[in-house]
Design a protein around this motif. Structure first.
Motif, PDB file in Angstrom:
ATOM      1  N   THR A  19      12.902  48.670  12.723  1.00 12.39           N
ATOM      2  CA  THR A  19      11.961  47.647  12.233  1.00 12.39           C
ATOM      3  C   THR A  19      10.985  48.267  11.238  1.00 12.39           C
ATOM      4  OG1 THR A  19      10.502  48.120  14.088  1.00 12.39           O
ATOM      5  CG2 THR A  19      12.013  46.251  14.341  1.00 12.39           C
ATOM      6  N   SER A  20      10.223  47.396  10.580  1.00 14.93           N
ATOM      7  CA  SER A  20       9.324  47.863   9.524  1.00 14.93           C
ATOM      8  C   SER A  20       8.239  48.806  10.009  1.00 14.93           C
ATOM      9  CB  SER A  20       8.603  46.678   8.888  1.00 14.93           C
ATOM     10  OG  SER A  20       9.501  45.729   8.435  1.00 14.93           O
ATOM     11  N   GLY A  21       7.873  48.720  11.281  1.00 17.62           N
ATOM     12  CA  GLY A  21       6.794  49.557  11.775  1.00 17.62           C
ATOM     13  C   GLY A  21       5.427  49.013  11.413  1.00 17.62           C
ATOM     14  N   THR A  22       5.348  47.700  11.204  1.00 18.05           N
ATOM     15  CA  THR A  22       4.069  47.104  10.858  1.00 18.05           C
ATOM     16  C   THR A  22       3.087  47.235  12.014  1.00 18.05           C
ATOM     17  OG1 THR A  22       5.383  45.482   9.663  1.00 18.05           O
ATOM     18  CG2 THR A  22       3.040  45.040   9.840  1.00 18.05           C
ATOM     19  N   THR A  23       3.587  47.107  13.223  1.00 21.17           N
ATOM     20  CA  THR A  23       2.684  47.108  14.366  1.00 21.17           C
ATOM     21  C   THR A  23       2.712  48.408  15.158  1.00 21.17           C
ATOM     22  OG1 THR A  23       4.428  46.039  15.637  1.00 21.17           O
ATOM     23  CG2 THR A  23       2.768  44.608  14.679  1.00 21.17           C
ATOM     24  N   GLY A  24       3.570  49.326  14.818  1.00 21.28           N
ATOM     25  CA  GLY A  24       3.603  50.575  15.564  1.00 21.28           C
ATOM     26  C   GLY A  24       4.850  51.364  15.221  1.00 21.28           C
ATOM     27  N   LYS A  25       5.304  52.177  16.166  1.00 22.93           N
ATOM     28  CA  LYS A  25       6.487  53.000  15.919  1.00 22.93           C
ATOM     29  C   LYS A  25       7.720  52.109  15.764  1.00 22.93           C
ATOM     30  CE  LYS A  25       8.920  56.879  18.170  1.00 22.93           C
ATOM     31  NZ  LYS A  25      10.179  56.242  18.543  1.00 22.93           N
ATOM     32  N   PRO A  26       8.539  52.346  14.732  1.00 23.34           N
ATOM     33  CA  PRO A  26       9.720  51.507  14.528  1.00 23.34           C
ATOM     34  C   PRO A  26      10.673  51.514  15.727  1.00 23.34           C
ATOM     35  CG  PRO A  26       9.329  52.893  12.612  1.00 23.34           C
ATOM     36  CD  PRO A  26       8.382  53.350  13.672  1.00 23.34           C
ATOM     37  N   LYS A  27      11.332  50.369  15.944  1.00 23.89           N
ATOM     38  CA  LYS A  27      12.260  50.231  17.058  1.00 23.89           C
ATOM     39  C   LYS A  27      13.689  50.149  16.505  1.00 23.89           C
ATOM     40  CE  LYS A  27       9.634  46.552  17.874  1.00 23.89           C
ATOM     41  NZ  LYS A  27       8.257  46.702  17.409  1.00 23.89           N
ATOM     42  N   GLY A  71      17.497  48.617   2.596  1.00 27.23           N
ATOM     43  CA  GLY A  71      17.015  49.329   3.779  1.00 27.23           C
ATOM     44  C   GLY A  71      16.178  48.470   4.703  1.00 27.23           C
ATOM     45  N   TRP A  72      16.144  47.181   4.423  1.00 25.13           N
ATOM     46  CA  TRP A  72      15.423  46.238   5.255  1.00 25.13           C
ATOM     47  C   TRP A  72      16.460  45.271   5.823  1.00 25.13           C
ATOM     48  CZ3 TRP A  72      12.173  41.766   2.815  1.00 25.13           C
ATOM     49  CH2 TRP A  72      11.393  41.138   3.800  1.00 25.13           C
ATOM     50  N   VAL A  73      16.160  44.625   6.925  1.00 25.38           N
ATOM     51  CA  VAL A  73      17.164  43.755   7.540  1.00 25.38           C
ATOM     52  C   VAL A  73      17.575  42.623   6.589  1.00 25.38           C
ATOM     53  CG1 VAL A  73      15.571  42.170   8.710  1.00 25.38           C
ATOM     54  CG2 VAL A  73      17.824  42.628   9.691  1.00 25.38           C
ATOM     55  N   VAL A  98      10.496  35.185   2.485  1.00 26.52           N
ATOM     56  CA  VAL A  98      10.629  35.823   3.801  1.00 26.52           C
ATOM     57  C   VAL A  98       9.738  37.043   3.918  1.00 26.52           C
ATOM     58  CG1 VAL A  98      12.570  37.276   3.057  1.00 26.52           C
ATOM     59  CG2 VAL A  98      12.231  36.857   5.482  1.00 26.52           C
ATOM     60  N   GLY A  99       9.329  37.339   5.125  1.00 26.65           N
ATOM     61  CA  GLY A  99       8.683  38.618   5.408  1.00 26.65           C
ATOM     62  C   GLY A  99       7.277  38.464   5.926  1.00 26.65           C
ATOM     63  N   GLU A 100       6.583  37.480   5.411  1.00 27.20           N
ATOM     64  CA  GLU A 100       5.202  37.225   5.810  1.00 27.20           C
ATOM     65  C   GLU A 100       4.983  35.733   5.648  1.00 27.20           C
ATOM     66  OE1 GLU A 100       1.948  40.275   5.010  1.00 27.20           O
ATOM     67  OE2 GLU A 100       2.918  39.900   3.112  1.00 27.20           O
ATOM     68  N   PRO A 101       3.888  35.234   6.215  1.00 24.62           N
ATOM     69  CA  PRO A 101       3.569  33.838   5.918  1.00 24.62           C
ATOM     70  C   PRO A 101       3.342  33.706   4.411  1.00 24.62           C
ATOM     71  CG  PRO A 101       2.120  34.726   7.640  1.00 24.62           C
ATOM     72  CD  PRO A 101       2.893  35.875   7.083  1.00 24.62           C
ATOM     73  N   VAL A 114      12.298  27.375   0.591  1.00 22.90           N
ATOM     74  CA  VAL A 114      12.560  27.568   2.015  1.00 22.90           C
ATOM     75  C   VAL A 114      11.789  28.794   2.500  1.00 22.90           C
ATOM     76  CG1 VAL A 114      14.728  26.296   2.220  1.00 22.90           C
ATOM     77  CG2 VAL A 114      14.819  28.678   1.516  1.00 22.90           C
ATOM     78  N   ASP A 115      10.800  28.534   3.349  1.00 26.24           N
ATOM     79  CA  ASP A 115       9.992  29.605   3.936  1.00 26.24           C
ATOM     80  C   ASP A 115      10.671  29.957   5.241  1.00 26.24           C
ATOM     81  OD1 ASP A 115       8.110  31.220   5.117  1.00 26.24           O
ATOM     82  OD2 ASP A 115       6.587  29.666   5.338  1.00 26.24           O
ATOM     83  N   THR A 116      11.343  31.102   5.261  1.00 29.59           N
ATOM     84  CA  THR A 116      12.222  31.437   6.384  1.00 29.59           C
ATOM     85  C   THR A 116      11.562  32.436   7.315  1.00 29.59           C
ATOM     86  OG1 THR A 116      13.253  33.244   5.141  1.00 29.59           O
ATOM     87  CG2 THR A 116      14.245  31.064   4.918  1.00 29.59           C
ATOM     88  N   TRP A 117      11.394  32.060   8.563  1.00 24.63           N
ATOM     89  CA  TRP A 117      10.853  32.988   9.556  1.00 24.63           C
ATOM     90  C   TRP A 117      11.984  33.593  10.364  1.00 24.63           C
ATOM     91  CZ3 TRP A 117      11.435  33.704  14.735  1.00 24.63           C
ATOM     92  CH2 TRP A 117      10.615  34.692  15.313  1.00 24.63           C
ATOM     93  N   TRP A 118      11.981  34.896  10.430  1.00 24.43           N
ATOM     94  CA  TRP A 118      12.906  35.620  11.314  1.00 24.43           C
ATOM     95  C   TRP A 118      12.452  37.057  11.406  1.00 24.43           C
ATOM     96  CZ3 TRP A 118      17.083  38.908   9.231  1.00 24.43           C
ATOM     97  CH2 TRP A 118      17.088  38.990   7.833  1.00 24.43           C
ATOM     98  N   GLN A 119      13.203  37.865  12.120  1.00 24.08           N
ATOM     99  CA  GLN A 119      12.822  39.252  12.372  1.00 24.08           C
ATOM    100  C   GLN A 119      14.071  40.135  12.367  1.00 24.08           C
ATOM    101  OE1 GLN A 119      11.336  38.445  16.487  1.00 24.08           O
ATOM    102  NE2 GLN A 119       9.345  39.021  15.657  1.00 24.08           N
ATOM    103  N   THR A 120      13.848  41.430  12.253  1.00 24.79           N
ATOM    104  CA  THR A 120      14.971  42.369  12.386  1.00 24.79           C
ATOM    105  C   THR A 120      15.727  42.039  13.676  1.00 24.79           C
ATOM    106  OG1 THR A 120      13.521  44.031  11.394  1.00 24.79           O
ATOM    107  CG2 THR A 120      15.581  44.821  12.346  1.00 24.79           C
ATOM    108  N   GLU A 121      14.964  41.748  14.715  1.00 26.47           N
ATOM    109  CA  GLU A 121      15.539  41.488  16.027  1.00 26.47           C
ATOM    110  C   GLU A 121      16.413  40.234  16.052  1.00 26.47           C
ATOM    111  OE1 GLU A 121      12.418  42.138  15.310  1.00 26.47           O
ATOM    112  OE2 GLU A 121      11.503  43.507  16.754  1.00 26.47           O
ATOM    113  N   TRP A 178       3.587  26.558  12.129  1.00 26.47           N
ATOM    114  CA  TRP A 178       2.879  27.393  11.160  1.00 26.47           C
ATOM    115  C   TRP A 178       2.710  28.771  11.774  1.00 26.47           C
ATOM    116  CZ3 TRP A 178       0.454  25.249   6.567  1.00 26.47           C
ATOM    117  CH2 TRP A 178       0.683  23.871   6.418  1.00 26.47           C
ATOM    118  N   LEU A 179       3.164  29.791  11.084  1.00 31.60           N
ATOM    119  CA  LEU A 179       2.993  31.147  11.586  1.00 31.60           C
ATOM    120  C   LEU A 179       1.576  31.609  11.306  1.00 31.60           C
ATOM    121  CD1 LEU A 179       5.295  32.606  12.981  1.00 31.60           C
ATOM    122  CD2 LEU A 179       6.177  30.896  11.406  1.00 31.60           C
ATOM    123  N   LEU A 180       0.952  32.239  12.281  1.00 27.07           N
ATOM    124  CA  LEU A 180      -0.466  32.603  12.153  1.00 27.07           C
ATOM    125  C   LEU A 180      -0.704  34.097  12.138  1.00 27.07           C
ATOM    126  CD1 LEU A 180      -2.024  29.982  14.587  1.00 27.07           C
ATOM    127  CD2 LEU A 180      -1.971  29.907  12.096  1.00 27.07           C
TER     128      LEU A 180
END
Ligand code: ATP
Ligand code: MG
Length: 659
Positions: free
Chosen positions: A269-277, A314-316, A392-395, A416-423, A519-521
């Motif tokens: 994952t991007s590691g935005t919130t901590g150590k990448p998974k 290199g990104w999902v 994609v990627g952020e709100p 199209v504002d697409t919400w998703w994650q690596t997961e 709405w993503l917050l």
């Protein structure tokens, strides 16, 4: 978050209906929501029909041991055959798979499906020669060149899961991923082109290999820039040139069929919130998810569309929407090696004009950068081929959405504002381009086949008009299967928060508006608590970006004796404002008043800092945790996944200078 839900403060009234012509011919229509909800499993089985299966599955979903899902149980397929061979076999070998555009001007080539197949087969033979066997992991550290896609597909063909690491990451970041998934082979290049100059990759690989104990046995190297590798730059026993190993290999390769649940890749994952998974995706379900969503959300017409996703591979997003989804659907895509400002700030628009791009997918961070540079740059190019835009990627802030639609999409194209994650492996929440009346800033609804909700602390759905936690309530085919080598962390991170309900917890805060649209917050970890009010980073950032002088904004909550937390904003001004040389103190006062007017006095930032740049990951996400360190006067934390590691120094020195 406590029982109290997020304050629902901002108002957005604009709506955009789909263009009539698009709606009339749309791949996915409104009845799909009901059709999918009636029998979700049957719906996914139908979507799986988009692929070529060597052996059909005997069970669509095995959810007997949650959260460990199995999809299309007993089915067998080969991902590279689905992406390449079957199009050639169906007589579409002459169709262009990629219009590849190098950063140096005139360095471009178009690759057909037949050519791609030959390259993939050669690379599969060469990798076999280097000792790669089914199940072995291969690390890929490459620029945005065709060989990167070829390598991924060659790995898939052999059933050897790849792990692609951003070419911009440091040797340490590469080493930790090589070690984590024990990759014996690394594929790289001497370098790639970025910002008008060759940028070396091989020295970082050498360093990473040295730091990885004896894990790495072979390094396969593409010659891209021809740059000097230096004295220590080549190890004859370990390093092999691509043009020696691959070019001479046979273009015949008989693919094996793999189990639907065979691992396809590990993506950190991007590691935005901590150590990448290390997110593990498997073959059948992932391909079904990426192919269906790419076809449906982008309304793909493979015969006529030219599609371009600007994500780094290199990104999902580069995996699902540059490689696996588009190729499974037989798409003609554009792939661009370099930065958007080389050799001039209109490079992307020039590429769209030249190749007649119809479907375009990028990130809010890029859109805001172009806003900052000014609308006169895209205005110089003919963008009339575009018929759909994605984000994609952020709100996406409402102002950025409007600018995107108006300036790039001629006020016509759906966004199209697409919400998703690596997961999640594939898009989960998004407007449907031929159905949805889009609201700027809202990702709208879970797509047909996906079940999402916003719940409170106890896992109960919140009523319309309220905020809470975003969850996915049913399994889906492209879901991650586990974290590489760490089932416990997998259960703990995603499934423990709402264990009794069996929901997947995404880590994002969201609200439902009065119509029930989502709405993503921002990240739940980033939600601020100011005098007992829970405020969303996204809403305040969007309010700031709606001011004509602001290009980008990042908001964090900093500890405050009076209010618990206080809103601290970091703001980049638009180029023309910076040029004015006006007084920053005036602008700061103006922006504070603006936020109070847009949202309410409670959201008024305690502090607004004008900065030249924001810390971002390579996928363009703002790393708020680092800004929080600055706001709370701490040593800044882990910066290894920053795109540009000098940004934090720049911000600190700028703030000191301004004091
Ligand atoms: P890490 O999990 O390591 O902190 P990350 O979450 O940034 O990294 P990704 O999987 O690349 O890694 O990003 C997924 C996240 O990006 C989502 O959880 C969400 O916060 C954000 N995101 C993606 N698309 C959107 C969107 N359309 N709207 C709002 N947020 C989005
Ligand atoms: Mg995440």
């Amino acid at each position: 978050m406590s029982e109290e839900t997020l304050s629902n403060l901002s108002r957005e009234e604009r709506r955009f209906a789909p263009p009539e012509a698009l709606a009339a011919e749309a791949n996915v229509t409104a009845d799909w929501y009901d059709k999918a909800a009636e029998d979700r499993v049957a719906f996914w089985a139908e979507q799986a029909g988009r692929l070529h299966w060597d052996q059909p599955w005997d069970r669509v979903l095995d959810w007997d041991d949650p959260p460990f899902a199995k999809w299309f149980v007993g089915g067998k397929l080969n991902a590279s055959v689905n992406c390449v061979d079957r199009h050639v076999d169906a007589g579409r070998g002459d169709k262009v798979a990629f219009h590849w555009v190098g950063e140096p001007e005139d360095d471009a080539r178009s690759i057909t499906y037949a050519e791609l197949k030959d390259e993939v087969c050669k690379a599969a033979n060469a990798l076999t020669e280097l000792g790669v066997r089914t199940g072995d992991r291969v690390a890929i550290y490459m620029p945005m060149i065709p060989e990167t896609v070829v390598t991924m597909l060659a790995c898939a063909r052999l059933g050897a899961p790849h792990t692609v690491v951003f070419g911009g990451f440091s040797a340490d970041a590469l080493a930790s991923r090589i070690v984590d998934c024990e990759a014996h082979v690394v594929v790289t290049a001497d370098g790639g082109y970025r910002r008008g100059a060759p940028s070396a990759l091989k020295p970082a690989v050498d360093e990473a290999v040295a730091k990885s104990g004896d894990v790495v046995r072979k390094v396969l190297v593409v010659r891209r820039t021809g740059q000097d590798l230096g004295d220590a730059g080549w190890d004859d026993t370990r390093d092999v040139w691509w043009h020696d190993a691959v070019d001479s290999a046979s273009a015949e390769h008989t693919p094996e069929s793999f189990d639907s649940e065979h691992p396809l890749y590990v993506m950190y994952t991007s590691g935005t919130t901590g150590k990448p998974k290390g997110i593990l995706h498997t073959t059948g379900g992932y391909l079904v998810g990426s192919a269906y969503t790419h076809w449906g959300i982008f309304d793909l017409k493979p015969e006529t569309d030219v599609y371009w996703c600007t994500a780094d591979i290199g990104w999902v997003t580069g995996h699902s929407y540059m490689v696996y989804g588009p190729l499974a659907n037989g798409t003609t895509s554009v792939m661009y090696e370099g930065t958007p400002d080389s050799p001039h700030k209109g490079r992307w628009w020039e590429i769209i004009e030249k190749y007649g791009v119809t479907l375009f997918y990028t990130a809010p961070t890029a859109i805001r950068t172009f806003m900052k540079w000014g609308s006169d740059i895209p205005a110089k190019f003919d963008l009339s081929s575009l018929r759909l835009l994605g984000s994609v990627g952020e709100p996406i802030n409402p102002e950025a959405y409007i600018w995107y639609r108006e300036t790039i999409g001629a006020g016509q194209t759906p966004v199209v504002d697409t919400w998703w994650q690596t997961e999640t492996g594939a898009i989960m929440i998004s407007p449907l381009p031929g159905v949805t009346h889009g609201k700027p800033g809202s990702a709208m609804k879970a797509i047909p086949g996906v079940a999402a909700d916003v719940v409170d602390d106890e896992g109960k759905p919140v009523p319309n008009g309220s905020g809470g936690f975003l969850v996915l309530t049913e399994p889906w085919p492209s879901m991650l299967r586990t974290l590489w080598g760490d089932d416990e962390r997998f259960k703990d991170t995603y499934w423990s928060r709402f264990r009794s309900q069996g929901y997947y917890f995404a880590g994002d805060g969201a609200k439902k508006d009065d119509d029930g649209d989502i709405w993503l917050l921002g990240r739940v970890d980033d939600v601020m608590n100011v005098s007992g009010h829970r405020l969303s980073t996204t809403e305040i950032e969007s309010a700031l970006v709606s001011h004509p002088k602001v290009a980008e904004a990042a908001v964090v909550g900093a500890a405050d004796e009076m209010t618990g937390q206080a809103v601290c904003a970091f703001v980049i001004l638009r180029d023309e404002v910076v040029g004015d040389g006006g007084d920053n103190a005036d602008i700061v006062a103006e922006l504070r008043t603006h936020v109070a007017k847009e949202i309410g006095a409670i959201a008024k930032p305690r502090q607004i800092m004008i900065v030249p740049e924001l810390p971002k990951t390579r996928s363009g996400k703002i790393m708020r945790r680092l800004l929080k360190d600055v706001a709370e006067d701490r040593q800044v934390g882990d910066v290894t996944t920053l795109a540009d590691s000098t940004v934090m120094d720049l911000i600190s020195s700028n703030l000191q200078g301004g004091k």
